[in-house]
Design an enzyme around this catalytic site. Structure first.
Site, short mmCIF file in Angstrom:
data_model
loop_
_atom_site.label_atom_id
_atom_site.label_comp_id
_atom_site.label_asym_id
_atom_site.label_seq_id
_atom_site.Cartn_x
_atom_site.Cartn_y
_atom_site.Cartn_z
N THR A 227 13.22 -25.92 20.34
CA THR A 227 14.33 -25.34 19.57
C THR A 227 14.06 -25.42 18.08
OG1 THR A 227 15.79 -26.15 21.32
CG2 THR A 227 16.84 -25.33 19.34
N GLU B 184 17.34 -30.19 14.58
CA GLU B 184 16.62 -30.25 15.85
C GLU B 184 15.40 -31.16 15.73
OE1 GLU B 184 18.01 -29.14 18.34
OE2 GLU B 184 19.11 -27.30 17.91
N HIS C 88 16.62 -34.73 16.02
CA HIS C 88 17.00 -35.04 17.40
C HIS C 88 15.76 -35.17 18.29
CE1 HIS C 88 21.09 -32.94 16.50
NE2 HIS C 88 21.02 -34.15 15.98
#
Length: 388
Positions: A221, A251, A254
């Site tokens: 992503t 992203e 994360h």
């Protein structure tokens, strides 16, 4: 009976929390379980579940994973990138946004819409995380570090769909009704993670494979949003590039958290983590929006994916690069633990897989280059046709 469990606990480096009626309830320390599994296989099969391993890692997660979440007051919000509806200049700012949007190609907008729809299916992703043994939020507001992470990650990710949705609405370039239908269809359909190894109880609620999946998917992503930022900049829309870049940055953060979790799993339970990594790659990491449908196109995800491949937003080569990155990130080739036969086979499989995927991708692309592209209508852009 107590003496027997106590001697085993010393061997496993296990600390007992309670002893009740001859049954030991214990937490496993964050040390390697590979030798323990070989020395006491029957005990570990009965008592050392993956859920218990994650419970043993709660303090570690609090100190090492929750730090990847940003405080709300330090987080960007959608309004930071969009015209302010309370401003006297709102209408003029929207006109400027729409003027810039007219210069951007249809294939770019299909990629952006697909990314937005993927982000808007966030309730499904939170649900999937909460099916996993040892990390689920049992109450909806649990103070358990794994539950805190899931809620915090969800809260941060929620801004991504909000921002892209509002931008696309203001741009005037897309059919919002068809997009909204696609989101609703996708939420109804759920997602296919690729499955686990069945877990200890055959339910498939395996946190090992889930975190391998999220480690891969969050990086994918980040790559996709990073490329949409780059293409927006190349097409002259600096603000659109900024908002896509902000999402990509989230992203990336994360991704780092999920990869750190798997790194820890390789440390504490090497063999099972290696098996989970191989199993996830054998099943293939499918994108979370694979089941998207707009009420018309039965092959919508396939057609969307071909546009992203042609434009270079997310490609088969990216898939291979991410796999190779994870092999290197977790030092998979250098792990010398005393695997069982399956563990050694799994290690060999994942280490050799990326070059195979690249070779297949090159062959497939060469074949496509020889043929004529098909023109396919996309309802998201009012049935205008794109080559795939």
């Amino acid at each position: 009976m107590h003496a027997r469990f106590e001697s085993m606990a010393m061997a496993f480096k296990v600390s007992f929390s309670t002893l009740n009626s001859g049954n030991a309830k214990y937490r496993i320390s964050s040390t390697s379980l590979t030798d323990c599994r070989k020395k006491y296989p029957s005990v570990l099969k009965s008592h050392t579940t993956k859920a218990e391993i994650f419970r043993s890692m709660e303090k570690w997660a609090e100190q090492n994973i929750l730090t990847y979440l940003k405080p709300v007051e330090k987080s960007w919000q959608s309004q930071d990138f969009l015209p302010n509806p309370a401003s006297d200049g709102f209408i003029e700012e929207v006109r400027e946004l729409r003027k810039r949007a007219k210069e951007i190609t249809d294939d770019y907008y299909v990629c952006l819409v697909g990314d937005m729809i993927t982000e808007e299916a966030l309730p499904t992703y939170m649900t999937v995380l909460n099916t996993n043994d040892g990390i689920r939020d049992e109450t909806g507001s649990s103070p358990n570090p794994w539950a805190v992470w899931t809620r915090g990650w969800t809260a941060e990710e929620n801004r991504h769909g909000d921002l892209l949705n509002k931008y696309l609405y203001l741009s005037g370039r897309v059919d919002m009704h068809q997009i909204e239908k696609t989101i609703q269809y996708l939420l109804c359909s759920g997602m296919t993670v690729g499955g686990g190894r069945g877990g200890e109880n055959g339910t498939g609620n395996d946190p090992y494979t889930t975190f391998v999946y999220t480690s891969f998917q969050e990086r994918a992503t980040s790559v996709s949003h990073g490329n949409t930022a780059r293409f927006a900049l190349n097409q002259g829309d600096v603000n659109l590039a900024r908002l896509c870049g902000a999402i990509a940055s989230d992203e990336k953060r994360h991704e780092a958290a999920y990869q750190k979790i798997v790194e820890k799993l390789f440390e504490v339970d090497t063999n099972e983590t290696m098996l989970a990594f191989a199993e996830m790659m054998k099943r293939k990491v499918v994108m979370p929006a694979q089941l998207m449908y707009d009420g018309r196109d039965e092959h919508l995800f396939r057609n969307f994916s071909r546009v992203t491949q042609r434009l270079g937003v997310y490609t088969s080569m990216d898939y291979a690069d991410i796999l190779q990155f994870l092999v290197e990130r977790w030092n998979v080739e250098k792990i010398t633990a005393d695997f069982d036969g399956n563990g050694r086979e799994a290690q060999d499989y994942v280490c050799k897989l990326a070059p195979r995927i690249r070779a297949l991708a090159e062959r497939s692309q060469n074949m496509k280059n020889r043929g004529e592209p098909n023109l396919v209508p996309f309802s998201w852009i009012r049935d205008r046709k794109l080559p795939i």
